[in-house]
Scaffold this motif. Structure first.
Motif, short mmCIF file in Angstrom:
data_model
loop_
_atom_site.label_atom_id
_atom_site.label_comp_id
_atom_site.label_asym_id
_atom_site.label_seq_id
_atom_site.Cartn_x
_atom_site.Cartn_y
_atom_site.Cartn_z
N VAL A 1 95.21 33.02 47.91
CA VAL A 1 95.21 33.09 46.45
C VAL A 1 93.93 33.76 45.94
CG1 VAL A 1 95.12 31.72 44.32
CG2 VAL A 1 96.75 31.12 46.14
N ASN A 2 92.78 33.28 46.42
CA ASN A 2 91.51 33.82 45.93
C ASN A 2 91.29 35.27 46.36
OD1 ASN A 2 91.10 31.31 44.86
ND2 ASN A 2 89.40 30.75 46.18
N GLY A 3 91.70 35.59 47.59
CA GLY A 3 91.44 36.92 48.10
C GLY A 3 92.40 37.97 47.57
N GLU A 4 93.71 37.67 47.61
CA GLU A 4 94.70 38.69 47.27
C GLU A 4 95.15 38.63 45.82
OE1 GLU A 4 97.80 38.92 50.25
OE2 GLU A 4 96.40 38.29 51.81
N LEU A 5 95.45 37.44 45.32
CA LEU A 5 95.95 37.36 43.95
C LEU A 5 94.82 37.42 42.92
CD1 LEU A 5 98.86 34.77 44.30
CD2 LEU A 5 99.00 37.26 44.12
N VAL A 6 93.77 36.63 43.14
CA VAL A 6 92.64 36.64 42.20
C VAL A 6 91.78 37.89 42.41
CG1 VAL A 6 90.59 35.44 41.38
CG2 VAL A 6 92.62 34.13 42.04
N GLY A 7 91.33 38.08 43.66
CA GLY A 7 90.35 39.12 43.93
C GLY A 7 90.89 40.53 43.89
N THR A 8 92.15 40.71 44.26
CA THR A 8 92.71 42.07 44.29
C THR A 8 93.61 42.34 43.08
OG1 THR A 8 92.62 42.14 46.71
CG2 THR A 8 94.11 43.68 45.63
N VAL A 9 94.73 41.62 42.99
CA VAL A 9 95.71 41.91 41.93
C VAL A 9 95.15 41.52 40.56
CG1 VAL A 9 98.01 41.41 41.06
CG2 VAL A 9 97.63 41.63 43.52
N GLY A 10 94.73 40.26 40.41
CA GLY A 10 94.26 39.79 39.12
C GLY A 10 93.03 40.53 38.64
N ASN A 11 92.11 40.78 39.54
CA ASN A 11 90.88 41.49 39.18
C ASN A 11 91.20 42.88 38.64
OD1 ASN A 11 87.96 42.01 39.19
ND2 ASN A 11 88.41 43.38 40.90
N PHE A 12 92.10 43.59 39.32
CA PHE A 12 92.45 44.93 38.85
C PHE A 12 93.16 44.88 37.51
CE2 PHE A 12 95.75 48.22 38.51
CZ PHE A 12 94.91 49.30 38.27
N TRP A 13 94.16 44.00 37.41
CA TRP A 13 94.89 43.89 36.15
C TRP A 13 93.93 43.65 34.98
CZ3 TRP A 13 99.51 40.12 37.54
CH2 TRP A 13 100.54 40.86 38.10
N TYR A 14 93.08 42.65 35.12
CA TYR A 14 92.27 42.21 33.99
C TYR A 14 91.24 43.25 33.57
CZ TYR A 14 89.25 39.37 31.05
OH TYR A 14 88.50 38.89 30.00
#
Length: 698
Positions: free
Chosen positions: A389-402
């Motif tokens: 969750v932290n690495g792929e969803l938060v750090g990669t996907v979510g970080n880019f989106w936001y």
């Protein structure tokens, strides 16, 4: 059915093994239902007309036994669980187009109609067999009412399945040393006349069927051995009251037998499709075009019910004149913190527990679909969940989106006025092609990976171009942010099958109307709306102390249950509910009495390897030829894993190899070493951390 790439012109049905109406759902069950839901959604993004159908499996002896123990009617008992499942699945964004159950009128009628057809076609006959009988209880003992020893492997077995050993389907009378579960007394075998389905007549058909079957390799390969060993005809009736009555011809006396649960359970796939057509109209979806025409049928099931879906079920369909499955994808098991999932010891992550902890369902959906290939076992730990969750969803996907959308909003109040660059368009088109290819390979891991990798490209793109250092009104800054908004939209479209709620939230944040579930892959390249509001962060980091708390809570539950109970393996009779996983030490080979010295151990040269290629050996049922890099050189290894692993998914995987094993020749192929694996399912040993290829294991 066709074997053209999806999307095809024919309608499709996706199903998942029916949940057995006998207990709470946990993540072992959810892996299959979420995987099938993601596959169905992914087909729809390709433009494939698709219905995702399922239902609760209401019949069989486990329901009857447990209902009797609780002093309630079996129908009431099963319906209560059925309603709970109906409420639970939507909470994980598992959205069936129709969810029925095997005791409803549609399935009763469809089942009896198919059995009559099989009888009329000459595929059903009567035979006198030995059936377990409890003289003290004065009743015959079908299935779970009898326990004993498997005649094939010697493991403890239930009446219709060696669920703790070889997992072979067992016919009435096969269990050795039978014991009644009603009284605990030894049972005796008595002669009784039952109905048999002549599966043996379909051996040639099934061989051809498996040759063309899509899905996971275990669903194709395991049944071949059963065919080669000689198919046994299948007893399709039972001595009990709870179930669908065996259909009798007009003028005949009513039968006192009911149909075996594995007859009516898969027929629910047809019945549920019928009910969906009745609700939406045949113009919207025609069940007969799928099941009696050339439609596409795909099953997602647990690994331990392959025999039922790849042997019994297609034989029934062929005999009754129905369409056969195009693909069968069999999932691996779930383990918890490296140990077998055990409901009796409370070593499980329960569906309701996960929700009560306040986690979003899409986090679990992403973890279960992208961690390992579909047919591989997946180990769940709160640490691993946090890392994903932290690495792929938060750090990669979510970080880019936001950060992309926030920059776009603050500087342009939405999408900048520019065309997408050729570089970004090409990259998005490549990701779309990857998704299309992975859907056709039945790989939801690949679908999720394509979306996450596109987000990673977006992070690298924005970092490389550093728009915050540019004048916001410059063409360079405008171009970069215009590209990033497009990438963000594309990631949402590609990720929707895996994380539908979060993708919908982004869809709304960039100002898109309607439901992202209605979008197709090509919409990833359509321009986003000009204006949108300030975005919010879509994923929240999971903190270490939260993981420590959850891990401690799980360990306390397991310890408390272990004090009260001996471990049992759950392997319910007819569904993906069997994906509970492993067994207790009763199933394990005894420890060796003889010890070896440390010097003997030091003589073993065990190395970390990486599989470079894997292919089956022609003419060998079980053997595969692997090329394994061990740092100093690449070794050719022959391993008996052909039927137990998807060979296409092995390249790139680390393994553990005994390097100083004497060379051997198997089926004319030299083997220079031996890879190490655990158990009958050949669970390949690997390393937890980042050990280098060639490093010695000490």
């Amino acid at each position: 059915m066709s074997h053209e790439d999806f999307p095809t012109d024919e309608p499709a049905v996706v199903t998942c093994g029916l949940p057995y109406a006998n207990g709470d759902l946990h993540i072992g069950h959810l892996r299959g239902y979420i995987g099938a839901d993601a596959f169905s959604r992914a087909l729809e993004t390709l433009g494939q007309e698709t219905a995702y159908v399922c239902g609760s499996d209401m019949h069989g002896t486990p329901v009857a036994v447990n209902a009797e123990q609780e002093g309630v009617d079996p129908e009431d008992f099963a319906l209560d669980w059925h309603r709970q499942y109906e409420e639970t699945f939507p909470k994980f964004n598992v959205e069936f187009d129709n969810y029925g159950h095997t005791h409803d009128e549609t399935n009763v009628e469809t089942t009896q109609e198919i059995v009559r057809t099989l009888d009329d076609e000459g595929y059903i006959y009567e035979k006198e067999i030995q059936v377990a009988y409890d003289p003290d209880a004065d009743q015959y003992l079908p299935d779970r009412y009898v326990e004993g020893t498997c005649p094939y492997c010697g493991a403890k077995a239930r009446g219709d399945e060696c669920d703790e050993g070889c997992q072979r389907h067992l016919e009435p009378g096969e269990v050795e040393d039978p014991t009644s579960t009603i009284t605990g007394n030894p049972a005796e075998y008595r002669k009784r006349t039952h109905k048999f389905f002549e599966v043996s007549e379909f051996a040639d058909f099934l061989t051809d069927f498996l040759d063309g079957l899509e899905g996971t390799s275990n669903a194709r390969n395991q049944p071949r051995q059963w065919i080669e060993d000689g198919l046994q005809d299948w007893c399709i009736t039972r001595d009990m009251d709870w179930g669908i009555d065996y259909p009798t011809a007009e003028g005949e006396d009513e039968s006192d037998l009911v149909l075996y649960v594995w007859v009516d359970a898969p027929i629910e796939y047809i019945s549920s499709s019928k009910q969906y057509s009745e609700r939406v109209g045949t113009d919207a979806f025609d069940w007969e075009q799928v099941w009696k025409g050339d439609g596409e049928i795909m099953h997602v099931i647990g690994r331990d019910i392959i025999q039922h879906h790849a042997i019994f079920w297609p034989a029934m369909l062929e005999g009754a004149g129905y369409n056969k499955p195009r693909g069968i994808a069999a999932t691996g098991f779930i383990t918890i913190n490296g140990k077998g999932l055990s409901t009796s010891r409370n070593r499980a992550i329960w569906a309701k527990e996960y929700l009560e902890e306040g986690f979003h369902p899409d986090l679990l959906r992403y973890y279960l679909t992208t961690t390992g290939g579909l047919q591989q076992d997946v180990d769940f730990s709160w640490d691993a969940f946090q890392e994903t969750v932290n690495g792929e969803l938060v750090g990669t996907v979510g970080n880019f989106w936001y950060r992309s959308l926030l920059f776009a909003y603050r500087n342009y109040e939405g999408t900048p006025d520019a065309a997408v660059s050729d570089e970004v368009r090409d990259r998005i088109e490549g990701a779309i092609d990857d998704v299309r290819e992975n859907v056709n390979d039945y790989s939801m891991r690949g679908v999720g990976g394509a979306a996450t990798e596109l987000a990673q490209f977006g992070n690298e793109y924005i970092q490389r171009n550093e728009p915050w250092k540019l004048d916001a009104e410059s063409e360079d800054a405008t171009q970069v942010i215009r590209d990033c908004v497009q990438i963000a939209k594309a990631v949402a479209v590609l990720l929707e099958p895996i994380t539908p709620d979060k993708a919908q939230a982004l869809w709304a944040q960039i100002g898109e109307d309607g439901d992202i579930a209605d979008a197709h892959l090509e919409d990833a390249l359509e321009a986003p709306p000009r204006d949108f509001d300030e975005p919010g962060e879509l994923f929240e980091k999971i903190e270490d102390d939260r993981v420590d708390e959850l891990t401690e809570k799980l360990e306390e539950r397991v310890a408390a249950a272990s004090d009260d109970d001996d471990e049992e393996t759950e392997s319910d009779e007819s569904t993906d509910a069997e994906a509970d996983g492993m067994s207790d030490t009763d199933d394990l080979e005894p420890l060796a009495d003889e010890r070896i010295g440390f010097e003997d151990f030091q003589e073993l040269d065990v190395r970390v390897g990486r599989i470079e290629s894997a292919e089956g050996i022609e003419g060998a049922d079980d053997l595969a030829r692997l090329e394994v890099d061990i740092g100093f050189e690449t070794r050719q290894i022959v391993a008996g894993i052909k039927q137990l692993h998807d060979l296409d998914e092995l390249p790139g995987e680390k393994c553990v190899l005994l390097a100083n094993m004497e060379k051997a020749e198997l089926f004319g192929v030299e083997s220079n070493g031996m890879i190490l694996a655990a158990g009958e399912e050949a669970d390949l040993l690997t390393t937890h951390g980042d050990a280098a290829v060639g490093e010695k294991i000490k």
